[in-house]
Design a protein around this motif. Sequence first.
Motif, mmCIF file in Angstrom:
data_model
loop_
_atom_site.group_PDB
_atom_site.id
_atom_site.type_symbol
_atom_site.label_atom_id
_atom_site.label_comp_id
_atom_site.label_asym_id
_atom_site.label_seq_id
_atom_site.Cartn_x
_atom_site.Cartn_y
_atom_site.Cartn_z
ATOM 1 N N LEU A 141 0.835 -1.205 0.000
ATOM 2 C CA LEU A 141 0.000 0.000 0.000
ATOM 3 C C LEU A 141 0.867 1.252 0.000
ATOM 4 O O LEU A 141 0.542 2.233 -0.676
ATOM 5 N N PHE A 142 1.965 1.235 0.727
ATOM 6 C CA PHE A 142 2.875 2.398 0.761
ATOM 7 C C PHE A 142 3.504 2.598 -0.611
ATOM 8 O O PHE A 142 3.648 3.739 -1.082
ATOM 9 N N SER A 143 3.867 1.513 -1.279
ATOM 10 C CA SER A 143 4.491 1.611 -2.603
ATOM 11 C C SER A 143 3.545 2.196 -3.639
ATOM 12 O O SER A 143 3.987 2.863 -4.576
ATOM 13 N N LYS A 144 2.250 1.950 -3.473
ATOM 14 C CA LYS A 144 1.244 2.461 -4.412
ATOM 15 C C LYS A 144 0.945 3.943 -4.181
ATOM 16 O O LYS A 144 0.448 4.607 -5.070
ATOM 17 N N ALA A 145 1.216 4.415 -2.987
ATOM 18 C CA ALA A 145 0.847 5.802 -2.631
ATOM 19 C C ALA A 145 1.743 6.816 -3.301
ATOM 20 O O ALA A 145 2.788 6.627 -3.764
#
Length: 145
Positions: A141-145
């Motif tokens: 999720l952090f990588s997608k943000a």
Amino acid sequence: MINTYVSNISQSVLQANSSQSVINNPYSSSSARPNESPSSIVTISPEAKLADIGSRYDVTNISQNELGGMVSELGDNDLISSTDSLYIMAPRSMNLDPEVKHDLLASTRKSLAFAKEQGTSAEDIKNRERVVDILEELQELFSKA
């Protein structure tokens, strides 16, 4: 003597309030919106809550202080159990500086591998695997943000 004084104050406040005009409380149930339906109530899904939290914390570069905030948010939103939070928050060192960032995901994976090598209980292994899954999802999720 003090009790009498407090009692007199309470009586005078009650008398003063009873002589004032009644003001409607905007938060009372009598002022609720009459046409509110279940479809007009907004709820945030657990997935959206997790995405929000995951977008703000990099579990591959996180300090112990940031980790505490993340775990609190996850727990407050019922996204992890208290057991999960204990496994996530377990200190990696006794002399850990709470501001120094570290790769929590990598250290948790190593901890899991070590536990498996040492023949740790099946329950402990299961809990560690769950924590790795949680951290991997947060990292995604952090990588997608």
